[in-house]
Design a protein around this motif. Structure first.
Motif, PDB file in Angstrom:
ATOM      1  N   THR A 139      45.437  40.709  35.932  1.00 28.03           N
ATOM      2  CA  THR A 139      44.219  40.269  36.619  1.00 28.03           C
ATOM      3  C   THR A 139      43.901  41.147  37.822  1.00 28.03           C
TER       4      THR A 139
ATOM      5  N   GLN B  27      42.359  44.175  36.027  1.00 24.34           N
ATOM      6  CA  GLN B  27      41.472  43.810  34.935  1.00 24.34           C
ATOM      7  C   GLN B  27      41.634  44.742  33.736  1.00 24.34           C
TER       8      GLN B  27
ATOM      9  N   THR C 253      38.910  35.878  32.712  1.00 25.49           N
ATOM     10  CA  THR C 253      38.285  37.027  32.050  1.00 25.49           C
ATOM     11  C   THR C 253      38.930  37.307  30.700  1.00 25.49           C
TER      12      THR C 253
ATOM     13  N   THR D  13      36.589  36.294  27.822  1.00 26.36           N
ATOM     14  CA  THR D  13      35.278  36.913  27.675  1.00 26.36           C
ATOM     15  C   THR D  13      35.335  37.950  26.563  1.00 26.36           C
TER      16      THR D  13
ATOM     17  N   ARG E 104      40.404  45.789  29.144  1.00 25.79           N
ATOM     18  CA  ARG E 104      40.926  44.425  29.139  1.00 25.79           C
ATOM     19  C   ARG E 104      40.820  43.879  27.718  1.00 25.79           C
TER      20      ARG E 104
ATOM     21  N   ARG F 258      37.373  28.670  30.562  1.00 25.05           N
ATOM     22  CA  ARG F 258      36.694  29.543  31.515  1.00 25.05           C
ATOM     23  C   ARG F 258      36.554  28.895  32.887  1.00 25.05           C
TER      24      ARG F 258
ATOM     25  N   PRO G 152      33.366  34.237  34.875  1.00 25.46           N
ATOM     26  CA  PRO G 152      34.671  34.689  35.328  1.00 25.46           C
ATOM     27  C   PRO G 152      34.568  35.902  36.252  1.00 25.46           C
ATOM     28  N   GLN G 153      35.408  35.912  37.279  1.00 24.86           N
ATOM     29  CA  GLN G 153      35.402  36.980  38.259  1.00 24.86           C
ATOM     30  C   GLN G 153      36.645  37.852  38.100  1.00 24.86           C
TER      31      GLN G 153
END
Length: 503
Positions: free
Chosen positions: A458, A461, A28, A31, A484, A340, A21-22
């Protein structure tokens, strides 16, 4: 000592690598979070209502890597609690991993030791057996929280709750019951009496059965209230109560004891023992809330449901509102490889079923959608309207981008079940979770209060606690968390409860 991995390599169910994930990416939210912090004062934008004074406790999966293994499913992540304390225009925050036996054993062994929903323990450390009580039922209580008297419990879809301190989030008690009332249980019990909650569970064995049981504040052994045999018991995540009845909705996703035992022998996770059999259709089981006996069965078309919204009696009928899917595909959609990868989620519909409770009345019912948009993670004005006629429900929906649904819920929804319409709040780049309704102290209207929702931002983050006017869906304030926060599941607000001001 073992360890929780800082970042195991993630592959899908076929062994293929999954994209990492970016930033600026909602994935994200799936994660891991390992840091535990205590922030006495978060940055607040906007204005918090002066009357809002209490704590929001959120629960959800947050740790997905154990040693070299990555959990396969969103439901499998190890639990973490998050505490937002609100008062005098300020918000504090702290978070802690829930130190269940499943968590402790993972830390000690550096490997999964308990059977999670879709992730099985390493077979070298998990005995091959068909004995039901050797299934190592997990106490990874990552789904919900409940207050039971002066005790606060974290819950999952087994009867293994974990007690914690609501001020510090410290895990207090992880002892497992010597005789569990069921192998599976819902994470959405209902407050029944001043010192107990009512819950539903499934006991699986030679004579499998659905059970209603009462759990008490003094931690005595749960009391079995009612039970009904079912050789292929069906999955249930929640249920409804009215003044006189308990209502179960059971879709055709079931499990047989022989399949579950075979899954243990062959190292298959729990979810792979369940079978979707649409030819069975769905069932409503209606029990007497006072006497406990089964009052009526009604059949319905095949559907799947995680969450009931509410139910109430209307003359000789019971009205039941729930979030319905055409099948159980939503369970597969929650596998981590799909989440994801950003695959869109199937949408649930807010359906209304009317159950004819006359002894000689209809024994079938069909759900009718109250409006057409996606609706999940429902909440109502519980203290005022649970089990009674109501007008408003709050949940999450999916607005999407350019006509394509987002990979996770991206909007808050207020449903008017009388007018059969809904209004939506959406802000690009924000992905809000379950809205918790908090009534104002002097409320006269059903929707006089605020909604509290934890949202992933997003763009930055990070995560925000959102506070919206429940009547208008106007954003009143947001408090920014120090990191996050992974997408969580459920939580509860407790008026007057303050967090520990110490470290």
């Amino acid at each position: 000592m073992g360890r929780l991995s800082a970042g195991a390599h993630l592959t899908d169910r076929k062994g293929r690598a999954i994209p990492v994930p970016q930033a600026h990416d909602h994935t994200t939210g799936f994660t891991s979070l390992r840091s535990e912090v205590r922030e006495p004062s978060l940055r607040v934008e906007g204005h918090l209502p002066a009357w809002l004074s209490g704590s929001l406790v959120r629960n959800g999966p947050a740790l997905y890597e154990v040693g070299s293994t990555t959990m396969r499913h969103w439901f499998d992540g190890l639990a973490m609690l998050h505490l937002f304390t609100i008062g005098e225009g300020q918000v504090s925050y702290r978070n802690r991993a829930l130190h269940s036996r499943a968590y402790a054993s993972a830390v000690d062994a550096g490997a999964i030791r308990y059977r999670e929903f879709a992730t099985d323990p390493c077979r070298s450390i998990f005995r091959r057996t068909t004995t039901m009580f050797d299934l190592r039922i997990t106490d990874n209580a990552s789904v919900n929280v409940v207050r039971l008297g002066e005790r606060f419990l974290a819950l999952t879809d087994t009867p293994m709750s974990v007690e914690f301190d609501p001020a510090t989030l410290e895990t207090l008690r992880v002892a497992l019951p010597d005789r569990p009332p069921a192998h599976l249980a819902t994470a959405h019990p209902h407050h029944d009496t001043a010192d107990s909650v009512l819950n539903h569970g499934v006991s699986i064995g030679a004579r499998s059965r659905h059970r209603l049981f009462r759990q008490f504040a003094d931690a005595r052994r749960p009391e079995i209230v009612a039970e009904v045999l079912d050789q292929e018991p069906r999955y249930a995540h929640s249920f409804s109560i009215t003044d006189n009845y308990v209502v179960l909705f059971l879709g055709p996703l079931g499990v047989r004891a022989v399949d579950l035992a075979a899954g243990v022998v062959h190292g298959r996770p729990l979810v792979e023992s369940f079978r979707w059999r649409p030819e069975r259709g769905s069932e409503f089981l209606v029990f007497s809330r006072t006497g406990g006996g089964l009052v009526k069965r009604l059949s319905a078309p095949a559907a799947f449901c995680f969450h009931h919204v509410n139910a109430y009696e209307r003359g000789s009928d019971i009205v039941v509102d729930l979030c319905a899917y055409p099948d159980a595909g939503i369970i597969d959609a929650f596998f981590l490889d799909r989440l994801r990868a950003g695959d869109p989620l199937p949408g649930a519909t807010l359906n209304r079923y009317v159950l004819d409770m006359r002894p000689d009345g209809a024994t079938t019912t069909t759900g009718q959608p109250l409006f057409g948009d996606s609706f999940e993670l429902p909440r109502i004005n519980y203290d005022r309207n649970n089990g009674k006629p109501y007008r408003y429900a709050y949940g999450v929906g999916n607005v999407g981008v350019a006509g394509r649904p987002s990979g996770i819920y991206d909007a808050l929804v207020k449903a008017d079940v009388e007018a059969r319409q809904a209004r939506t709040w959406h802000e690009p780049g924000l992905f809000p979770g379950e809205p918790v309704f908090v009534p104002s102290p002097q409320a006269t209207a059903e929707d006089d209060g605020v909604l509290l929702s934890l949202a992933l931002d997003t763009g930055n983050q990070t995560s925000h606690l959102l506070v919206l006017d429940a009547a208008t869906l106007t954003l009143l304030a947001r408090a920014t968390a120090p990191h996050r926060i992974p997408f969580d599941t459920h939580g509860q607000y407790y008026a007057g409860l303050s967090g520990d001001p110490r470290s």
